[in-house]
Design an enzyme around this catalytic site. Sequence first.
Site, short mmCIF file in Angstrom:
data_model
loop_
_atom_site.label_atom_id
_atom_site.label_comp_id
_atom_site.label_asym_id
_atom_site.label_seq_id
_atom_site.Cartn_x
_atom_site.Cartn_y
_atom_site.Cartn_z
CG PHE A 1 31.69 -14.50 66.10
CD1 PHE A 1 30.68 -13.58 66.28
CD2 PHE A 1 32.62 -14.39 66.98
CE1 PHE A 1 30.95 -12.63 66.91
CE2 PHE A 1 32.99 -13.27 67.52
CZ PHE A 1 32.09 -12.33 67.62
N GLY A 2 32.55 -16.76 68.46
CA GLY A 2 33.50 -17.20 69.07
C GLY A 2 33.58 -15.72 69.61
CG ASP B 1 23.39 -7.79 65.30
OD1 ASP B 1 22.06 -7.16 65.82
OD2 ASP B 1 23.81 -8.66 65.74
#
Length: 866
Positions: free
Chosen positions: A536-537, A649
């Site tokens: 995502f960043g 996750d």
Amino acid sequence: MTQTSTIHSTNSSPPSLSSSMAPTNIFIIILLVFFLFVSFITDPAAGDSSVFKPHDSILISCGSDKPTTHSDGRSFLSDEESLKYFSSDGRDILVSLPSAENVPSPIYLSARIFIEEAIYTFRLADSGWHWIRLHFFPLSNPQFNLQNAKFSVSTDSLVLLHEFTIGNNTGCFFKEYLVNMKTERLSIKFKPVTGAPAFINALEVVSAPDILINDNSTTLSDHKPFTGLPTQSFQTVYRLNVGGPELSSKNDSLSRTWMSDSRFLKHKELAKSVTVNPFVIKYPPGNSRFIAPQTVYASAVSMVDAGVRDPNFNITWNMDVDPSFQYMLRMHFCDIISEVLDDLYFNVYINGITASSGMDLSSMVEDLTTAYFIDFVVDSDVVSSQLTVEIGAYKLTTSAKNAILNGLEVFKMNNSVGSLDGEFGVNGNTAGSINKAVVAAVGFAMMFGAFIGLGAMVFRWRRRPQDWRKRNSFSSWLLPLHVGDASFLSSKNSLGSRKGQFYSSTMGLGRRFSFAELSEATKNWDSNEVIGIGGFGNVYLGLIDDDKRVAVKRGNPQSEQGINEFQTEIQMLSKLRHRHLVSLIGYCDENSEMILVYEFMSNGPLRDHLYGKNLPPLSWKQRLEISIGAARGLHYLHTGTSQGIIHRDVKTTNILLDDNFVAKMADFGLSKAASTTEQTHVSTAVKGSFGYLDPEYYRKQQLTEKSDVYSFGVVLFEVLCARPAINPSLPREQVNLAEWAMQWKRKGLLEKIVDPHLAGSIDAESMKKFAEAAEKCLAEYGVDRPSMGDVLWNLEYALQLQEASMQSRADDANGSSASLPPPAPAPSTPELRPIPPPSGNPGEVQVIGEHSGTAMFAQFAALNGR
Ligand SMILES: *[C@@H]1O[C@H](CO)[C@@H](O)[C@H](O)[C@H]1NC(C)=O
Ligand SMILES: *[C@@H]1O[C@H](CO)[C@@H](O)[C@H](O)[C@H]1NC(C)=O
């Protein structure tokens, strides 16, 4: 007592509202309507009306020549009015007194005496749960000395009292039963023992709401669900308003009486009463206010000095019981002491066995001052002549160390021949006495109970309120947020002044940061401040409010994937709040930025402490505590929210550690509400991290909580072996940790691949328990894997084993165990003085009181020998 009873007044015509009503009357009526309305709208559970209207309410003042009003206002029939229910073989004797001292209610001032068998037979309006209350007062009379009475009381199928004697009991008292009627006919038979009289002063048969008893209890000996509570009959033996005064039947919508707990407290000086205004007590949906009145939840006993130092003791209540029966214990809790959620975890023990470890009221009811109850069956394996209830602080927490109890009910359960008193059934057949040998052994078992009985942890989110949180759903993905850090709450006052940074919602507070503010906090998004990189960043370390470190996650607006994950994350986190989940502090949505600000976890990901970064190795105890924290967080995700959330996750880089190495689950970017996955699982692309992926999910593309459990199993092996889940540089059979570790586990040679840093310090039993948990998590099929609650339990057990072995090693070092006397065969309950817990540091071992010290050493010695 000449006042007309309701019975009589129904015969006269009701006062009619004449048309020539005086203006004052109208005014009063308007006022009344207004108050009714106000009380209706201010009642938090108005839908769940607080008045129970029993279908059956047969109240008899036996022997009384007139109807009698009980001290709680209920009207009891006169003896004559009750004759339609009555039949007797012999002569009946009615006695009454004009008055008497210390009689709490006029219903005790008269009695019916039987010298032959006599039966009351009632035709009920409904089958189902009914209270039967028998009131006794051996009032003096010229004909019989009721002190010598001896008699049995039974229904068609149930013995209530067997050859009962008053003994030295000269006061008023009553016996209360809760019986689930299968038929609409109830008979209550009084049978005097030859030569002695039987008597009764007052009798109640009253319908009880079904909700009182559900089938959600757990047995104490094996922590399995106990089925069949609805077919049981109960006798109330104790009903305590813990930390508060006695409540008479007037104060309870079901006319129950609650005693004060103080005389059962073992060490009064360790208990501190707390009380709040009863009106603040809320009932979550599904928990009826009939379970217990607000007044019960509004008072509690907590630990003395909890705010000042870490209390290291239990608060103990002892109650005598007949050991030949089983008991249902209902414990009432309500967090009236915490300022914020997730600040109270405590242990509950019954007869020395852990009933609940780390009881977490915040995740049960998701609110403070909210009622909660839990039922345990003290089954024949663990019953003894005293029932001991203990509460104590949960030591694995850094939050406030305290413990509470608000109410306690102890119900005796009928035995196998349908008796609640003695071993004989109504047909004279006998139950035999339950495991006498077991009873004798209980005292001994209790000493070791804390360890053996660790089976004990019960995590039940029973009757999880269905839309408790759902109704707070929101459409805009940015609103509303939770504040994870209490320091922001202190800014609450500035809300009204609209300073721009804070605003509230039904869910809590979130801080809205300006982009400029966050640019400054991260030194203009300096790449040196990057502490994490994801799809995502980046995640930056930021400094806000001068000195507060935060983690700033800045999404890449270009990536569609990023937007979705951001939305998921913010939606999840805004609904969740837990000590073992990273908390969100705020966000920034200026200029279509998607920036989330979290609490900063200074010790970073767990993985860095296991391998690859040359950080000092974690001790086995630390690893256990971290695993427990992470498991707790996951367990909360799965069960603590209305729809259940799957993290998707789980891996060692998503378990973050704070200053104190408290583990928190992070990165909810892929998370899904379990309830929504059912319809959409087909289109769910397989996501997650290689090496941690549930093979079943891979095959079926079907997501369940058990996928997280699988991944967590991999995490556990990573913790044990200190190597990555996938290491492509290794020989083929070693690449995948899950496969490799399982091979060694099956061979029984797991110790060969354990992190060499642990060698020598890891207790073999503790490792075994841990590895078993990991192995079960990795079962091929989801259904065979344990729940996170079970995993948590096993990990806690592993920790206890490790601590016990550390303690005994410390003792060895001090040479104190050499002179260990053998454990006494059947000691009385060990003295429950504050005992320091096993300390990790041999130098810190303290000499503890002689008696308890021996008990403790014996425990550890026994553990080691296993
Ligand atoms: C509290 O009681 C339990 C069960 O009897 C016992 O195992 C535990 O050691 C006690 N805790 C303290 C601090 O005394
Ligand atoms: C209590 O009685 C019911 C039948 O009325 C029976 O099913 C149940 O097993 C009894 N309880 C025990 C503990 O035996």
